[in-house]
Design an enzyme around this catalytic site. Structure first.
Site, PDB file in Angstrom:
ATOM      1  N   ALA A 163      10.351 -25.292   2.475  1.00 24.33           N
ATOM      2  CA  ALA A 163      10.271 -26.715   2.127  1.00 24.33           C
ATOM      3  C   ALA A 163       8.982 -27.321   2.657  1.00 24.33           C
ATOM      4  CB  ALA A 163      11.473 -27.451   2.697  1.00 24.33           C
ATOM      5  N   ALA A 164       8.377 -28.204   1.872  1.00 25.60           N
ATOM      6  CA  ALA A 164       7.111 -28.835   2.262  1.00 25.60           C
ATOM      7  C   ALA A 164       7.235 -29.581   3.583  1.00 25.60           C
ATOM      8  CB  ALA A 164       6.644 -29.780   1.158  1.00 25.60           C
ATOM      9  N   CYS A 165       8.401 -30.195   3.833  1.00 32.17           N
ATOM     10  CA  CYS A 165       8.576 -30.972   5.054  1.00 32.17           C
ATOM     11  C   CYS A 165       8.693 -30.089   6.298  1.00 32.17           C
ATOM     12  CB  CYS A 165       9.794 -31.883   4.942  1.00 32.17           C
ATOM     13  SG  CYS A 165      11.282 -31.082   4.330  1.00 32.17           S
ATOM     14  N   HIS A 166       8.766 -28.754   6.108  1.00 32.99           N
ATOM     15  CA  HIS A 166       8.825 -27.828   7.243  1.00 32.99           C
ATOM     16  C   HIS A 166       7.586 -26.952   7.318  1.00 32.99           C
ATOM     17  CE1 HIS A 166      13.507 -28.002   6.935  1.00 32.99           C
ATOM     18  NE2 HIS A 166      12.998 -29.052   7.540  1.00 32.99           N
TER      19      HIS A 166
END
Length: 383
Positions: free
Chosen positions: A325-328
Site C-alpha cells: 500500500a502507498a501509505c506504507h
C-alpha cells in the site's frame, strides 16, 4: 528517444482521464459559484453536482438520495464506523484482518476507547476470507460487518455478496459495509447484488480526482461527523467542491461504459505479465494468492535470487511499482502486514513486489518490466 517511466502502481493511484481533467478545469471557471446560493450563477454549480450524483447512481444501481459526497475514502470509511459507535451502546463490529488503515486503525481506536468491541477475522492460507469464518465471528450484539470488496495489495476479491447474505440472514438488523475503492472500474459493482448497506467510493482509484462518496441504503442510519451549513442533506456539511465532484461523476460514467472492454484488457495484460515472469524466473518466482480470484490488474509476486529484497529491487528498476500500500511505502525494513495476514510467509513477503496495471499499460510495457527485472536481479545477485 527517452522513454517515460512505465507506471504500474495503479492500485495506489491512477492518472486522471484527460476528459475528466478538462471538465474539472472548465468547472473551475464556469461552476465557481456556491451551489447553495440563490444567485443565478449557482444554478450551473448545483446542476453539475446533480449530474455527478446521477452518474454515480447509474454506476452502482442506487437512488440519488443514497449518495453523499465526501473528501475521499478515509472520510467515507470513518463516517460509517463513527455512526455505528454513536448509535449503539458498545456495539460489536466485525472486520477482516486486511482492511485499509482507514478502517482498521479507526476501529481499533474506537475499541481502545471502549466505544465498540471489535473482531478481526483472519484469512485462510490462500489469502481468501471464508463466509463461515465471518459468520462465526458475529454475535447477537454485532451491529456492523465491514469487508472490503477487493484487497489493494494481493488483489484478492472477497465474496461480499455471499458473506452479506449469510450474516444478515443469521442476524436480522445487522448492517453491512464494503470498501469498494479497488473494485470500481475493474469489476461490476452493484449495491443490490452485493446486498450492502454502505459502500465506499474513491475517485482517484478509477482515473478520477481525489474526492469520494459514500453509498448508504435509504434505510441505513448515518450520524454526521461535521456540523455546519447542512449541505448533503446535513450528513456532510461544507460548501461542495463542485469541480472535483463533477470530475468524480464523469470518471464514474467512463468506468461504467468502458468496464467490459477495459477489464478484459487488464486481465490479458496481467496474464501476459505472469507468463513472462514465469518464463524469466522459473522456480525462483512465487505469485502470491495465485489460486484465489483476483482483480484483473493486480499481480503480487516475489523473486528469490540473492539480495533481491523488494526494497533493493524497486530502488533500482526503471518502472514504478510498489511493495504494498502507498501509505506504507516508507516502511522498507518490514514486510507488508497485509501479505503476512494473507497467508504469505515472512521471507516471501520481504521479496514481494506489487504490479498493479492500468488501462494505459500495454504488452510492450510488460516486456520492458521483465527486461528491467532481469537486469536488476542479475546485478543484485552479483553484489
Amino acid at each position: 528517444m527517452v522513454r517515460h517511466k512505465v507506471y504500474v502502481d495503479n492500485n495506489g493511484t491512477t492518472p486522471i482521464h484527460d476528459e475528466v481533467c478538462d471538465l474539472i478545469s472548465r468547472t473551475l471557471k464556469s461552476g465557481w459559484a456556491n451551489p447553495s446560493s440563490t444567485r443565478d450563477e449557482a444554478e450551473l454549480a448545483a446542476q453539475l453536482i446533480n449530474v455527478s450524483r446521477e452518474r454515480i447512481c447509474k454506476l452502482l444501481n442506487c437512488s440519488e438520495e443514497e449518495i453523499t459526497f465526501t473528501s475521499g475514502g478515509t472520510e467515507s470509511n470513518n463516517m460509517v464506523f463513527h455512526s455505528i459507535s454513536k448509535l449503539y451502546s458498545k456495539p460489536h463490529i466485525v472486520i477482516s484482518s486486511v482492511e485499509h488503515d482507514s478502517i482498521s486503525l479507526y476501529a481499533r481506536n474506537l475499541a481502545k476507547q471502549g466505544l465498540i468491541s471489535l473482531t478481526e477475522v483472519e484469512l485462510n492460507s490462500k489469502g481468501n476470507l471464508m463466509v463461515e469464518d465471518v459468520s462465526a465471528a458475529c454475535t447477537d450484539n454485532t451491529r456492523l460487518v465491514s469487508i472490503m470488496l477487493a484487497n489493494n495489495e494481493t488483489g484478492v476479491i472477497f465474496d461480499v455478496a455471499s458473506i452479506s447474505a449469510r450474516v444478515k440472514k443469521e442476524h436480522p438488523g445487522l448492517l453491512f459495509h464494503t470498501d469498494a475503492a479497488q473494485a470500481i472500474g475493474k469489476l461490476s459493482v452493484d449495491v443490490a447484488e452485493l446486498g450492502v448497506d454502505y459502500l465506499t467510493i474513491v475517485g482517484h482509484k478509477f482515473y478520477g480526482p481525489r474526492v469520494g462518496a459514500l453509498y448508504h441504503r435509504v434505510t441505513a442510519p448515518l450520524v454526521p461527523m461535521l456540523f455546519g451549513g447542512g449541505q448533503e442533506a446535513g450528513i456532510r456539511p461544507g460548501t461542495e467542491n463542485t469541480p472535483m465532484i463533477a470530475g468524480l461523476g464523469l470518471a464514474a460514467q467512463i468506468a461504467k461504459e468502458s468496464l467490459p472492454e477495459k477489464s478484459l484488457q487488464l486481465l490479458q495484460c496481467r496474464q501476459y505479465l505472469e507468463a513472462r515472469l514465469t518464463e524469466a524466473f522459473g522456480d525462483k518466482l512465487v505469485i502470491n494468492c495465485r489460486d484465489t480470484p483476483r482483480l484483473p490488474n493486480t499481480s503480487n509476486f516475489a523473486i528469490f535470487l540473492e539480495n533481491c529484497r523488494s526494497a533493493n529491487v524497486l530502488e533500482r528498476v526503471k518502472f514504478v511499482a510498489s511493495k504494498g500500500a502507498a501509505c506504507h511505502s516508507h516502511t522498507t525494513a518490514k514486510p507488508s502486514q497485509i501479505l503476512l495476514n494473507s497467508g504469505v510467509s515472512y521471507e516471501v513477503a520481504m521479496n514481494s513486489i506489487r504490479v498493479s496495471l492500468g488501462i494505459h499499460n500495454t504488452v510492450e510495457d510488460v516486456d520492458f518490466i521483465i527486461e528491467d527485472l532481469i537486469r536488476v536481479t542479475n546485478e543484485l545477485a552479483q553484489m
